[in-house]
Design a protein around this motif. Structure first.
Motif: not given
Length: 637
Positions: A346-359, A416-423
């Protein structure tokens, strides 16, 4: 002195039938670690379709024996899976088992002879190493070359402002070529199924905060989306490959590869990462960079994360866009995170974003992976941060497929890019559910002043905890005095909630019976003046002739001597009945050495001594959680 020569991997590895999945063979100084228990889970190596992956976490059991400034072997992989060239990556590192990573990393190199080595300096002696995310191609085929751009590097102002004259323009464009491939390790790539892995390095160069075009990927071997990576700058003055700096790398769907430097990050004597106003210099390394050639399954934000970007217009040409790390323009999608599965990889790519609201809260998941894409254990990775101050960000994925940022995220974006593992196997996750789906089960609290169950215990240091439970108040005071005598300062040895035997005022020696107390109070001064005996239990260890001599010298009454002889016989019978075999002097010496190592680790003697040199006797930040916190009036309401 130079470390002893490594004996090499055991022959048992070569006798194993298949390299598909094997436990990483660790050196005796290292053990598996699951962030709570030592020796719980041993790291595992996987060989899938020409790729070698390592998963797991380790901790050192002899931190004082790890020598800085040398290539230190921590384990071995199967020689059949070893890469044909050295591969260097960064392992997320914690200086204590109870503290966060705080962007600290250790240079880790896998060599063609199957050795897995690390390199660190005296300020970054690692206690915990996270090996997850280590992935490289182990095939022997000829790599596909990467075309490297041949032009001079420009500074930030020449890229963002118009040249004042034609002469300045010519000077800017006709400079000497700054980026050149290293002939001994030219940049190239291998395709392993639908995953492309890059490797190789460039010659020594300087990387300023400005962006620079590095090269172009071949046609048909380009990512499906923009990917933002952390790449390595290798040290140049040593023969050893050392991960010295991190630089921001961006791969785009048109095949272009861009690199951007930034401020130099160093780790001070207290284990804190600090920035220095200098340009980064070193050999740009492609090891570890990879991407997928297929579309994956989109990853959605958790319901706890409030997305403030919906319906809002992105600001064009803002100062933040100019200074950001090569982020795409406003026409790019708000989220590009996908989950790609190839077999059980399993490999993840890209990013998640939600703006500048409450973290989001650090204990709440940011997103969750689809079923069938969950790891076999909790995995810890480094992904690219969003600024010079935080160029590395810790991202965890637990065994339930939930994505966390345990050390916080405040800029509204997680790569999330650079995350890789075996399921994990489907049968292992069929009925697997967390106790609370909205909160992390990791008990460690990072950047928190509250005392957690784990941080206040001796978990992982069982010998030290048993030693404290066996010691009385008088013996513990002697240990503290001896430490202070050698260190020229009072060493802080908090042991709560583990109690000592005896009472600090009424019975510090834990004598128990009134007869023992009366016997010691009657003869303690005579014993100290004549024989230097200042401890009651010393009378139980001397020989019978020596006891007769002592009793005669101090004029001990016959009834007191008779009682002492009977007490010695009872204690000898009890000791003989409870004595375990193998307690030789050599075994006790090794046991004492292990307890002292755990003392140095648990109470961070190194930081205490460094504070004493600066006339700072307050507790170091690494052991503040061991002291009871004084509550204010508002904490009681």
């Amino acid at each position: 002195h130079r470390p002893a020569r490594d004996p090499g991997p055991r022959s048992a590895i070569g006798e194993m039938a298949s390299p598909q999945q094997q436990a990483l063979q660790l050196k005796p100084e290292w053990a598996g670690f699951d962030l709570v228990r030592v020796g719980a889970l041993v790291p595992v190596t996987y060989w899938r379709n020409g790729m070698l992956l390592i998963s797991g976490c380790i901790t050192t059991v002899n931190p004082m024996k790890n020598q800085a400034g040398w290539d230190l072997t921590i384990g071995y992989v199967d020689p059949r899976c070893a890469p044909p060239r050295e591969i260097t990556m960064l392992a997320p590192t914690a200086m204590s088992r109870y503290e966060g990573i705080c962007q600290c990393g250790t240079s880790m190199t896998l060599k063609p002879d199957a050795k897995l080595t690390i390199y660190f300096n005296k300020n970054t002696n690692p206690m915990v190493l996270h090996l997850s995310g280590f992935c490289c191609a182990s095939v022997r085929d000829e790599p596909i070359p990467i075309q490297i751009a041949q032009y001079g590097k420009r500074d930030w102002f020449s890229q963002t402002s118009k040249p004042k004259s034609d002469a300045m323009k010519v000077q800017m464009t006709e400079g000497p070529a700054m980026l050149e491939p290293n002939e001994n390790a030219p940049p190239g790539l291998h395709r392993c199924g639908d995953i492309v892995l890059l490797h190789g390095e460039l010659k020594d160069a300087t990387f300023a905060p400005s962006s620079q075009h590095v090269g172009t990927l071949p046609e048909g071997l380009r990512p499906r989306r923009e990917l933002r990576w952390l790449a390595a700058l290798l040290r140049t003055e040593d023969q050893v490959r050392v991960y010295e700096h991190s630089v921001a790398v961006t791969l785009r769907p048109d095949g272009s590869i861009s690199v951007q430097g930034g401020k130099v990050h160093i780790v001070d004597s207290k284990g804190q990462t600090r920035t220095v106003q200098q340009n980064k210099r070193g050999k740009f390394c492609f090891d570890g960079i990879r991407f997928s050639l297929v579309d994956g399954i989109p990853i959605e934000l958790s319901r706890h994360v409030i997305d403030t970007r919906k319906g809002a217009k992105a600001t064009q040409h803002s100062a933040r866009d100019k200074l950001s790390y090569l982020v795409s323009d406003a026409s790019a999608p708000d989220r590009t995170a996908v989950c790609v599965r190839q077999g059980d990889v399993v490999m993840l790519e890209g990013y998640l974003a939600w703006g500048i609201g409450r973290p989001p809260h650090a204990k709440q998941p940011i997103a969750s992976l689809p079923e069938g894409c969950w790891p076999r254990r909790r995995e810890v990775f480094f992904t690219r941060g969003g600024s010079d101050l935080q160029e590395r960000r810790r991202v965890d994925i637990d065994q339930f497929g939930r994505i966390f940022c345990p050390e916080g995220v405040s800029d509204g974006r997680v790569e999330l890019t650079s995350i890789i593992f075996v399921a994990a196997e489907p049968s292992a996750t069929a009925n697997l559910k967390p106790k609370d789906p909205d909160w992390d089960e990791l008990r460690l609290q990072y950047n928190n002043t509250d005392i957690s169950v784990v941080s206040a215990s001796f978990d992982g240091r069982e010998l030290l905890e048993q030693f404290i439970r066996r010691s009385n108040v008088f013996e513990w005071d002697l240990i503290g005095y001896d430490f202070a005598r050698h260190a020229q300062r009072k060493m802080l040895l908090p042991h709560d909630p583990v109690p000592l035997r005896g009472h600090p005022k009424q019975d510090p020696m834990d004598l128990g019976s009134d007869r023992n107390k009366h016997l010691w109070s009657s003869y303690s001064k005579l014993l100290t003046d004549n024989f230097g005996i200042n401890y009651f239990y010393t009378l139980l260890h001397v020989s019978d002739p020596m006891l007769d001599r002592i009793a005669t010298k101090i004029n001990m009454r016959q009834e007191d001597k008779r009682y002492l002889v009977e007490l010695r016989q009872r204690e000898r019978h009890r000791s003989a009945a409870q004595r375990q075999p193998g307690l030789t002097f050599r075994a006790l010496e090794a046991l004492a050495s292990e307890i002292s190592d755990q003392m140095f680790e648990h109470w961070d003697f190194k930081a205490q001594l460094q504070g004493a040199l600066e006339n700072n006797l307050s507790p170091p930040a690494t052991i503040e959680h061991l002291f009871p916190q004084r509550k204010s009036g508002q904490d009681y309401y």
